[in-house]
Design a protein around this motif. Structure first.
Motif, PDB file in Angstrom:
ATOM      1  N   SER A  80       0.826  -1.201   0.000  1.00  0.00           N
ATOM      2  CA  SER A  80       0.000   0.000   0.000  1.00  0.00           C
ATOM      3  C   SER A  80       0.862   1.253   0.000  1.00  0.00           C
ATOM      4  O   SER A  80       1.742   1.409   0.852  1.00  0.00           O
ATOM      5  CB  SER A  80      -0.919  -0.003   1.224  1.00  0.00           C
ATOM      6  OG  SER A  80      -1.805   1.097   1.192  1.00  0.00           O
ATOM      7  N   PHE A  81       0.588   2.145  -0.958  1.00  0.00           N
ATOM      8  CA  PHE A  81       1.308   3.419  -1.065  1.00  0.00           C
ATOM      9  C   PHE A  81       0.563   4.451  -0.225  1.00  0.00           C
ATOM     10  O   PHE A  81      -0.383   5.087  -0.685  1.00  0.00           O
ATOM     11  CB  PHE A  81       1.377   3.879  -2.521  1.00  0.00           C
ATOM     12  CG  PHE A  81       2.283   3.059  -3.386  1.00  0.00           C
ATOM     13  CD1 PHE A  81       3.533   3.538  -3.760  1.00  0.00           C
ATOM     14  CD2 PHE A  81       1.902   1.802  -3.832  1.00  0.00           C
ATOM     15  CE1 PHE A  81       4.382   2.782  -4.563  1.00  0.00           C
ATOM     16  CE2 PHE A  81       2.741   1.038  -4.637  1.00  0.00           C
ATOM     17  CZ  PHE A  81       3.982   1.531  -4.991  1.00  0.00           C
ATOM     18  N   ASP A  82       0.995   4.637   1.009  1.00  0.00           N
ATOM     19  CA  ASP A  82       0.300   5.527   1.934  1.00  0.00           C
ATOM     20  C   ASP A  82       1.118   6.784   2.191  1.00  0.00           C
ATOM     21  O   ASP A  82       1.463   7.110   3.336  1.00  0.00           O
ATOM     22  CB  ASP A  82       0.000   4.781   3.238  1.00  0.00           C
ATOM     23  CG  ASP A  82      -0.850   3.547   3.007  1.00  0.00           C
ATOM     24  OD1 ASP A  82      -1.703   3.573   2.100  1.00  0.00           O
ATOM     25  OD2 ASP A  82      -0.660   2.544   3.724  1.00  0.00           O
ATOM     26  N   TYR A  83       1.438   7.477   1.113  1.00  0.00           N
ATOM     27  CA  TYR A  83       2.223   8.705   1.222  1.00  0.00           C
ATOM     28  C   TYR A  83       1.988   9.569  -0.005  1.00  0.00           C
ATOM     29  O   TYR A  83       1.383   9.129  -0.992  1.00  0.00           O
ATOM     30  CB  TYR A  83       3.711   8.400   1.389  1.00  0.00           C
ATOM     31  CG  TYR A  83       4.345   7.621   0.250  1.00  0.00           C
ATOM     32  CD1 TYR A  83       4.975   8.273  -0.812  1.00  0.00           C
ATOM     33  CD2 TYR A  83       4.337   6.227   0.241  1.00  0.00           C
ATOM     34  CE1 TYR A  83       5.582   7.567  -1.845  1.00  0.00           C
ATOM     35  CE2 TYR A  83       4.927   5.516  -0.784  1.00  0.00           C
ATOM     36  CZ  TYR A  83       5.544   6.181  -1.821  1.00  0.00           C
ATOM     37  OH  TYR A  83       6.140   5.483  -2.848  1.00  0.00           O
ATOM     38  N   THR A 117      -3.051  10.122  -3.276  1.00  0.00           N
ATOM     39  CA  THR A 117      -1.852  10.188  -4.116  1.00  0.00           C
ATOM     40  C   THR A 117      -1.231   8.810  -4.341  1.00  0.00           C
ATOM     41  O   THR A 117      -0.395   8.639  -5.220  1.00  0.00           O
ATOM     42  CB  THR A 117      -0.809  11.105  -3.465  1.00  0.00           C
ATOM     43  OG1 THR A 117      -0.678  10.756  -2.075  1.00  0.00           O
ATOM     44  CG2 THR A 117      -1.227  12.564  -3.564  1.00  0.00           C
ATOM     45  N   GLY A 118      -1.645   7.829  -3.535  1.00  0.00           N
ATOM     46  CA  GLY A 118      -1.074   6.492  -3.658  1.00  0.00           C
ATOM     47  C   GLY A 118      -1.385   5.826  -4.978  1.00  0.00           C
ATOM     48  O   GLY A 118      -0.573   5.048  -5.487  1.00  0.00           O
ATOM     49  N   SER A 120      -1.672   7.205  -8.045  1.00  0.00           N
ATOM     50  CA  SER A 120      -0.769   7.660  -9.100  1.00  0.00           C
ATOM     51  C   SER A 120       0.668   7.229  -8.830  1.00  0.00           C
ATOM     52  O   SER A 120       1.416   6.914  -9.762  1.00  0.00           O
ATOM     53  CB  SER A 120      -0.839   9.186  -9.245  1.00  0.00           C
ATOM     54  OG  SER A 120      -0.504   9.821  -8.026  1.00  0.00           O
ATOM     55  N   LEU A 121       1.066   7.192  -7.547  1.00  0.00           N
ATOM     56  CA  LEU A 121       2.416   6.736  -7.224  1.00  0.00           C
ATOM     57  C   LEU A 121       2.581   5.256  -7.547  1.00  0.00           C
ATOM     58  O   LEU A 121       3.634   4.826  -8.008  1.00  0.00           O
ATOM     59  CB  LEU A 121       2.713   6.985  -5.739  1.00  0.00           C
ATOM     60  CG  LEU A 121       2.919   8.450  -5.349  1.00  0.00           C
ATOM     61  CD1 LEU A 121       2.903   8.610  -3.833  1.00  0.00           C
ATOM     62  CD2 LEU A 121       4.223   8.984  -5.922  1.00  0.00           C
ATOM     63  N   GLY A 122       1.524   4.476  -7.326  1.00  0.00           N
ATOM     64  CA  GLY A 122       1.566   3.062  -7.696  1.00  0.00           C
ATOM     65  C   GLY A 122       1.667   2.883  -9.196  1.00  0.00           C
ATOM     66  O   GLY A 122       2.422   2.043  -9.685  1.00  0.00           O
ATOM     67  N   ALA A 123       0.902   3.701  -9.939  1.00  0.00           N
ATOM     68  CA  ALA A 123       0.948   3.618 -11.410  1.00  0.00           C
ATOM     69  C   ALA A 123       2.320   4.012 -11.932  1.00  0.00           C
ATOM     70  O   ALA A 123       2.837   3.410 -12.882  1.00  0.00           O
ATOM     71  CB  ALA A 123      -0.129   4.523 -11.999  1.00  0.00           C
ATOM     72  N   GLU A 124       2.912   5.031 -11.290  1.00  0.00           N
ATOM     73  CA  GLU A 124       4.258   5.462 -11.698  1.00  0.00           C
ATOM     74  C   GLU A 124       5.277   4.366 -11.430  1.00  0.00           C
ATOM     75  O   GLU A 124       6.199   4.147 -12.219  1.00  0.00           O
ATOM     76  CB  GLU A 124       4.615   6.741 -10.935  1.00  0.00           C
ATOM     77  CG  GLU A 124       5.899   7.416 -11.385  1.00  0.00           C
ATOM     78  CD  GLU A 124       7.117   6.946 -10.604  1.00  0.00           C
ATOM     79  OE1 GLU A 124       8.244   7.126 -11.100  1.00  0.00           O
ATOM     80  OE2 GLU A 124       6.936   6.391  -9.507  1.00  0.00           O
ATOM     81  N   GLY A 147      -5.742   0.613  -6.873  1.00  0.00           N
ATOM     82  CA  GLY A 147      -5.925   2.035  -6.662  1.00  0.00           C
ATOM     83  C   GLY A 147      -6.363   2.452  -5.277  1.00  0.00           C
ATOM     84  O   GLY A 147      -6.087   1.783  -4.280  1.00  0.00           O
ATOM     85  N   TYR A 148      -7.084   3.577  -5.241  1.00  0.00           N
ATOM     86  CA  TYR A 148      -7.438   4.256  -3.983  1.00  0.00           C
ATOM     87  C   TYR A 148      -8.942   4.298  -3.787  1.00  0.00           C
ATOM     88  O   TYR A 148      -9.702   4.480  -4.736  1.00  0.00           O
ATOM     89  CB  TYR A 148      -6.886   5.682  -4.015  1.00  0.00           C
ATOM     90  CG  TYR A 148      -7.527   6.627  -3.019  1.00  0.00           C
ATOM     91  CD1 TYR A 148      -7.161   6.605  -1.680  1.00  0.00           C
ATOM     92  CD2 TYR A 148      -8.506   7.535  -3.435  1.00  0.00           C
ATOM     93  CE1 TYR A 148      -7.745   7.475  -0.774  1.00  0.00           C
ATOM     94  CE2 TYR A 148      -9.093   8.412  -2.534  1.00  0.00           C
ATOM     95  CZ  TYR A 148      -8.714   8.371  -1.207  1.00  0.00           C
ATOM     96  OH  TYR A 148      -9.304   9.239  -0.310  1.00  0.00           O
ATOM     97  N   LYS A 149      -9.351   4.119  -2.551  1.00  0.00           N
ATOM     98  CA  LYS A 149     -10.732   4.359  -2.142  1.00  0.00           C
ATOM     99  C   LYS A 149     -10.711   5.217  -0.883  1.00  0.00           C
ATOM    100  O   LYS A 149      -9.898   4.998   0.026  1.00  0.00           O
ATOM    101  CB  LYS A 149     -11.464   3.049  -1.846  1.00  0.00           C
ATOM    102  CG  LYS A 149     -11.641   2.135  -3.056  1.00  0.00           C
ATOM    103  CD  LYS A 149     -12.617   2.706  -4.055  1.00  0.00           C
ATOM    104  CE  LYS A 149     -12.826   1.740  -5.216  1.00  0.00           C
ATOM    105  NZ  LYS A 149     -13.720   2.312  -6.247  1.00  0.00           N
TER     106      LYS A 149
END
Length: 304
Positions: A80-83, A117-118, A120-124, A147-149
């Motif tokens: 999980s991208f939590d930043y 923002t997680g 888009s950071l994951g996609a990047e 993605g994000y919810k």
């Protein structure tokens, strides 16, 4: 170049600190901008000469590394991208090396984020790391980004029982039931490891409290240095391992490269940032010593 740069750096900084010590012992004032200059040198010189130091994984970092390394091939790992972008320079090296490690072991990688923002950071990360270093990995089979919810820890309360109550599709709009990677996956309880990388709210603590503990799923993470002390009490019973700050990222990068020859030339942003941080800390320690010496010697001179 690195060894030469280190010698030059130590000579310059050492000579400057000696001058500072003599001036302080003489009772002469040292301007504030001189202090700033030393810190500037301590940070910039290692970057110019690419000075790095070898790192050895501490037990709390090694525990997370060993968990990923020892899981059987094809295990399910959620990251999980939590930043956000402002925290990325410190914690993105953690998510980068984790992605490489997970896919190098041929595990299934599930990406998501509790921060907006997680996504888009994951996609990047998919475009930069997975497509770059693992072109053979197939989206929807070997990895997926759901993605994000919105909802913070409320999201975890739901997906710990059923993903599909919140996530009907991945970020590309594909139905989860149509993706081979989701075969047999109903909830977080079907994961072999949960990892959160971040440093704020929601983050690692919420994953431990609302997902890892209730679902009885091993949980680890990576956190900004300012948040890491709040997470240490969860280790090792509720949280199996943690990368704390850029030091933790550097340790993990070194451990990973030590065992995976294929990635010997991979970028090491964590290790690279430890050079300036180490020298800056040494300079600050020297300031403390010089300040105390000048105080005691000055006090002794007045008494005599």
């Amino acid at each position: 170049m690195s060894n030469l740069g280190l010698i030059i750096s130590l000579l310059i900084i050492g000579a400057g600190l000696l001058w500072l010590l003599i001036r302080s012992l003489q009772g002469k004032e040292v301007e504030r901008r001189i202090i700033f200059l030393f810190i500037g040198l301590a940070v910039s010189v290692p970057l110019l000469f690419n000075i790095t130091f070898s790192e050895k994984a501490t037990p709390i970092v090694k525990a997370l590394y060993d968990k990923i390394d020892n899981l059987p091939e094809g295990s399910n790992i959620l990251l999980s991208f939590d930043y956000g972008p402002t925290m990325a320079p410190e914690v993105q090296p953690m998510s980068d090396v984790l992605i490489r490690h997970v896919l190098a072991k041929n595990h299934h990688l599930f990406l998501m984020g509790l921060w907006a923002t997680g996504q888009s950071l994951g996609a990047e990360a998919v475009d930069r790391i997975i497509k770059g270093d693992f072109p053979e990995k197939i989206d929807g089979i070997d990895f997926v980004n759901i993605g994000y919810k919105a909802g913070n820890q409320g999201v975890l309360n739901v997906i710990v029982t059923d993903f599909r109550k919140l996530y009907a599709t991945d970020v590309g709009g594909r139905d989860l039931d149509s993706l081979p990677i989701f075969n047999g996956i109903k909830s977080l309880k079907d994961m072999d490891l949960l990892i959160s990388v971040g440093g704020g709210f929601p983050g690692v603590k919420e994953w431990v409290q609302f997902a890892g503990d209730p679902g009885n799923v091993p949980t680890g993470g990576g956190s900004a240095a300012v948040s890491a002390p709040l997470l240490y009490p969860y280790y090792p019973r509720q949280m199996l391992g943690l990368m704390g700050g850029i030091k933790g990222a550097a340790e993990y990068e070194s451990e990973f490269k030590r065992h995976y020859e294929r990635f010997k030339d991979m970028p090491e942003p964590g290790v690279k940032m430890m050079g300036p941080q180490t020298l800056a800390h040494l300079v600050i320690m020297a300031f403390i010593v010089i300040g105390n010496l000048s105080y005691f010697f000055g006090k002794k001179g007045k008494q005599s």
